[in-house]
Design an enzyme around this catalytic site. Sequence first.
Site, PDB file in Angstrom:
ATOM      1  N   LYS A   1      46.773  28.994 -28.409  1.00 16.22           N
ATOM      2  CA  LYS A   1      47.644  29.454 -27.684  1.00 16.22           C
ATOM      3  C   LYS A   1      48.151  28.902 -26.195  1.00 16.22           C
ATOM      4  CE  LYS A   1      47.907  32.553 -24.719  1.00 16.22           C
ATOM      5  NZ  LYS A   1      49.165  32.281 -23.898  1.00 16.22           N
TER       6      LYS A   1
ATOM      7  N   GLU B   1      37.068  26.597 -18.541  1.00 18.44           N
ATOM      8  CA  GLU B   1      37.419  25.625 -17.563  1.00 18.44           C
ATOM      9  C   GLU B   1      38.322  26.444 -16.775  1.00 18.44           C
ATOM     10  OE1 GLU B   1      36.595  22.366 -17.021  1.00 18.44           O
ATOM     11  OE2 GLU B   1      35.818  22.072 -19.200  1.00 18.44           O
TER      12      GLU B   1
ATOM     13  N   GLU C   1      42.851  29.005  -4.080  1.00 20.89           N
ATOM     14  CA  GLU C   1      43.379  28.233  -4.751  1.00 20.89           C
ATOM     15  C   GLU C   1      44.925  27.961  -4.390  1.00 20.89           C
ATOM     16  OE1 GLU C   1      42.857  28.151  -9.075  1.00 20.89           O
ATOM     17  OE2 GLU C   1      42.766  26.027  -9.196  1.00 20.89           O
TER      18      GLU C   1
HETATM   19  P1  NAP Z   1      46.099  32.053 -16.402  1.00 15.86           P
HETATM   20  O1  NAP Z   1      46.992  32.958 -15.744  1.00 15.86           O
HETATM   21  O2  NAP Z   1      44.638  32.275 -16.339  1.00 15.86           O
HETATM   22  O3  NAP Z   1      46.534  31.598 -17.804  1.00 15.86           O
HETATM   23  C1  NAP Z   1      45.889  30.760 -18.604  1.00 15.86           C
HETATM   24  C2  NAP Z   1      46.251  30.996 -20.103  1.00 15.86           C
HETATM   25  O4  NAP Z   1      45.578  32.229 -20.672  1.00 15.86           O
HETATM   26  C3  NAP Z   1      47.506  31.152 -20.298  1.00 15.86           C
HETATM   27  O5  NAP Z   1      47.778  30.778 -21.780  1.00 15.86           O
HETATM   28  C4  NAP Z   1      47.906  32.654 -20.412  1.00 15.86           C
HETATM   29  O6  NAP Z   1      49.182  33.020 -21.242  1.00 15.86           O
HETATM   30  C5  NAP Z   1      46.491  33.043 -20.840  1.00 15.86           C
HETATM   31  N1  NAP Z   1      46.096  34.447 -20.631  1.00 15.86           N
HETATM   32  C6  NAP Z   1      46.430  34.980 -19.512  1.00 15.86           C
HETATM   33  N2  NAP Z   1      46.089  36.510 -19.444  1.00 15.86           N
HETATM   34  C7  NAP Z   1      45.318  36.546 -21.007  1.00 15.86           C
HETATM   35  C8  NAP Z   1      44.487  37.679 -21.464  1.00 15.86           C
HETATM   36  N3  NAP Z   1      44.283  38.461 -21.074  1.00 15.86           N
HETATM   37  N4  NAP Z   1      44.141  37.239 -22.695  1.00 15.86           N
HETATM   38  C9  NAP Z   1      44.380  36.031 -23.452  1.00 15.86           C
HETATM   39  N5  NAP Z   1      44.819  35.097 -22.712  1.00 15.86           N
HETATM   40  C10 NAP Z   1      45.405  35.187 -21.212  1.00 15.86           C
HETATM   41  O7  NAP Z   1      46.287  30.527 -15.553  1.00 15.86           O
HETATM   42  P2  NAP Z   1      47.624  29.750 -15.301  1.00 15.86           P
HETATM   43  O8  NAP Z   1      48.122  30.231 -13.919  1.00 15.86           O
HETATM   44  O9  NAP Z   1      48.080  29.417 -16.525  1.00 15.86           O
HETATM   45  O10 NAP Z   1      46.913  28.457 -14.898  1.00 15.86           O
HETATM   46  C11 NAP Z   1      46.281  28.171 -13.660  1.00 15.86           C
HETATM   47  C12 NAP Z   1      45.067  28.369 -13.293  1.00 15.86           C
HETATM   48  O11 NAP Z   1      44.179  27.323 -14.461  1.00 15.86           O
HETATM   49  C13 NAP Z   1      44.477  27.751 -12.212  1.00 15.86           C
HETATM   50  O12 NAP Z   1      43.528  28.632 -11.549  1.00 15.86           O
HETATM   51  C14 NAP Z   1      43.722  26.312 -12.517  1.00 15.86           C
HETATM   52  O13 NAP Z   1      42.750  25.915 -11.568  1.00 15.86           O
HETATM   53  C15 NAP Z   1      43.141  26.467 -13.787  1.00 15.86           C
HETATM   54  N6  NAP Z   1      42.997  25.347 -14.508  1.00 15.86           N
HETATM   55  C16 NAP Z   1      41.733  24.838 -14.732  1.00 15.86           C
HETATM   56  C17 NAP Z   1      41.389  23.800 -15.266  1.00 15.86           C
HETATM   57  C18 NAP Z   1      40.171  23.109 -15.560  1.00 15.86           C
HETATM   58  O14 NAP Z   1      39.862  22.389 -16.341  1.00 15.86           O
HETATM   59  N7  NAP Z   1      39.122  23.574 -14.942  1.00 15.86           N
HETATM   60  C19 NAP Z   1      42.459  22.863 -15.716  1.00 15.86           C
HETATM   61  C20 NAP Z   1      43.818  23.511 -15.665  1.00 15.86           C
HETATM   62  C21 NAP Z   1      43.977  24.632 -14.868  1.00 15.86           C
HETATM   63  P3  NAP Z   1      50.340  33.597 -20.502  1.00 15.86           P
HETATM   64  O15 NAP Z   1      50.645  32.760 -19.332  1.00 15.86           O
HETATM   65  O16 NAP Z   1      51.217  33.442 -21.658  1.00 15.86           O
HETATM   66  O17 NAP Z   1      50.096  35.056 -20.161  1.00 15.86           O
END
Ligand code: NAP
Length: 496
Positions: free
Chosen positions: A185, A261, A392
Amino acid sequence: MAETTLERAVLDAVPKGLFVAGEWRDSEGAGVLAVEDPATGEVLVEVADGSADDAMDALGAAVQAQSLWAATAPRKRGEILRRTYEALTEQADELALLMTLEMGKTVAESRGEIAYAADFFRWFAEEAVRIHGRYMANTSGEGRIITMRQPVGPCVLITPWNFPMAMGARKIAPALAAGCTMVVKPARQTPLSMLALARVLEQAGLPAGVLNVITTSQSGAVMEPLIRDRRTRKLSFTGSTEVGRTLIEQAADQVLRVSMELGGNAPFLVFADADLDAAVEGAMLAKMRNVGEACTAANRFHVAAEVAEEFADRLAARMAALKVGRGTEADTDVGPLIDEAQRAKVSELVGEARARGARVVAGGEAIAGRGYFFAPTVLADVPEGARVFDEEIFGPVAPVASFSTEREAIEAANRTVYGLVAYVYTRDLDRALRVVEGIEAGMVGLNQGLVSNPAAPFGGVKQSGFGREGGFEGIGEYLETKYVAVATPPAQSASD
Ligand code: NAP
C-alpha cells in the site's frame, strides 16, 4: 495546467487500477482518489480508491500464490528481479518525470531515486541465490544440527510518499527474493510510482498474485483488517513513528513479525578540525536531498564554537543560491513540499525558533503563490529547547547551534527519542571512533552526507524503529530460521 505533452503521456501510461491477482481492476465501489501536483496544487490524475474488501481480495491472492512462489527456483526469482532492475534502468527518464509530477522533487533527484530503487532489485537478484542454512555436529558428537531458512509468508508492506518508489523497492525486492508474496500500500499522495513499478514487475514475468497493490484514501480502515488477519505473516512499514506505534499495537494481535522504518532527527556534528569545505558540501546533501523530506535529513547542526559562525554563513550562502521551482524545470534546484499541511508545519517550527531568539541567516519564509514552496532556510544561534531541534522538520530548514566539547557534542546528538542516522565531520581518527561509538543511531555518515546504499543495512534504533533494509541483513527480514535436531547413532570407533 502548465502540463507538457510528454508529462501527459507519462501520466496516461500509468495503470490507474488496483493490482490484484495479476489483474488491473477498479475498486469495488468504483471510487477514485485524486493525485495532485504539489508544484501547482492541481489534480494530475485519478486512481482507484480501494476498500477493505479490495484489500482482503489482495491478501487472498497473496495467500493463494505463496506456496508456488516459495517453491519457485531461487535462480528464477532472481532473474525476475534482475529483469526488473534492467527495465527500471531503461525507463528511468519516464519514471523520473512521473515521480516528480506526483512528489515535487527535481527530475534529477527523481532519476537518482529510480537508480537507487533499481539497485535494490539488482542487489536482491544476487541475494536470492544465496539463502543458506548450516549443518553441524552437536557438541556431544551425537546428533546433528541442521538449520534452514524459509520464506516468512504473505507480507503487508506500507510505504510513505517521500521516496515513492525506493521505499517500496527496499521491501519488495528482498521479500520476492526470499520467496514471499505481498500486498503493498503506497501513500495516497504518491501512488503512481508504485503502480508503475507493479507494471514493470508484471512485465518482468512475476506470476499473478505474488505482488498486489492497493491504493486507498482510507489507509487505516483498509489496512487494519489485513494486519489483524491470521494469514498475514509479516508487516513492514516505513513512515512516521506515530503511525508505526499504532501498527505495532495492531500487529500484536497475531504476534506478527514486524519491521519498522520510522522517523528521524539526524544530528550533523562538525568538529573544529573538520574539512569545512567537505562539511558544507555534506551538509547540503544531508539537508537538501529530497527537499529535506527524508528520514535521513540532517535535522540539526551542532558545530564547534570556533567554526560555527563561518559554517552557518557558508551554508547560508549555498542555500540562498538555490533556485526554487517546479521540479520539472531544468534549472530548478529545490521543488515544493508535498502539501500545505507539511509546509504549515515547517513554517510553525521556524516561527517558534525565531520567537526564541534564533537568527535567520537565509530564507525563513514560505513562498507565496501556487504550490507548496518554502525558501531554503538557515537559522543560527538556535537555543536549546527550540522545537525545531526536537521534531522532524521534513523541509529545507537548517538550524545551527554551537558546542564547546566533544562530550557536549555527543550528548547533544543523543538528546532525542530518535536514532536513525547521524553525520560526523572530523579529521581526527581517534575522535571519529570515539564519537561514532558514542552515538545512538543505526547509521553514521563519517565525513559524508549520504548513507543510503542498497549493499548496506539501513535502519534505526530507539523510536526510529527496528529491522534493517538492504545489505546482507535485508533478506533476513523475510526469512524464518528452522532448526532440525537430527538423531544419529552413537559415534563408531575408528577400529570398527
Ligand atoms: P505516515 O503518515 O506515517 O504514512 C506512511 C504510510 O502509512 C502511508 O502509506 C500512509 O497512508 C500509511 N498510513 C497512515 N496511517 C495509517 C494507518 N492507521 N494504518 C495503515 N497505514 C497508515 O508517514 P508519511 O508522512 O507518509 O512519511 C513521512 C514519515 O516517514 C517521516 O516520519 C519519515 O521520517 C518517515 N520515513 C522513514 C524512513 C525510514 O527508513 N526510517 C524512510 C522514509 C520515511 P496514507 O498517507 O495514504 O494515509
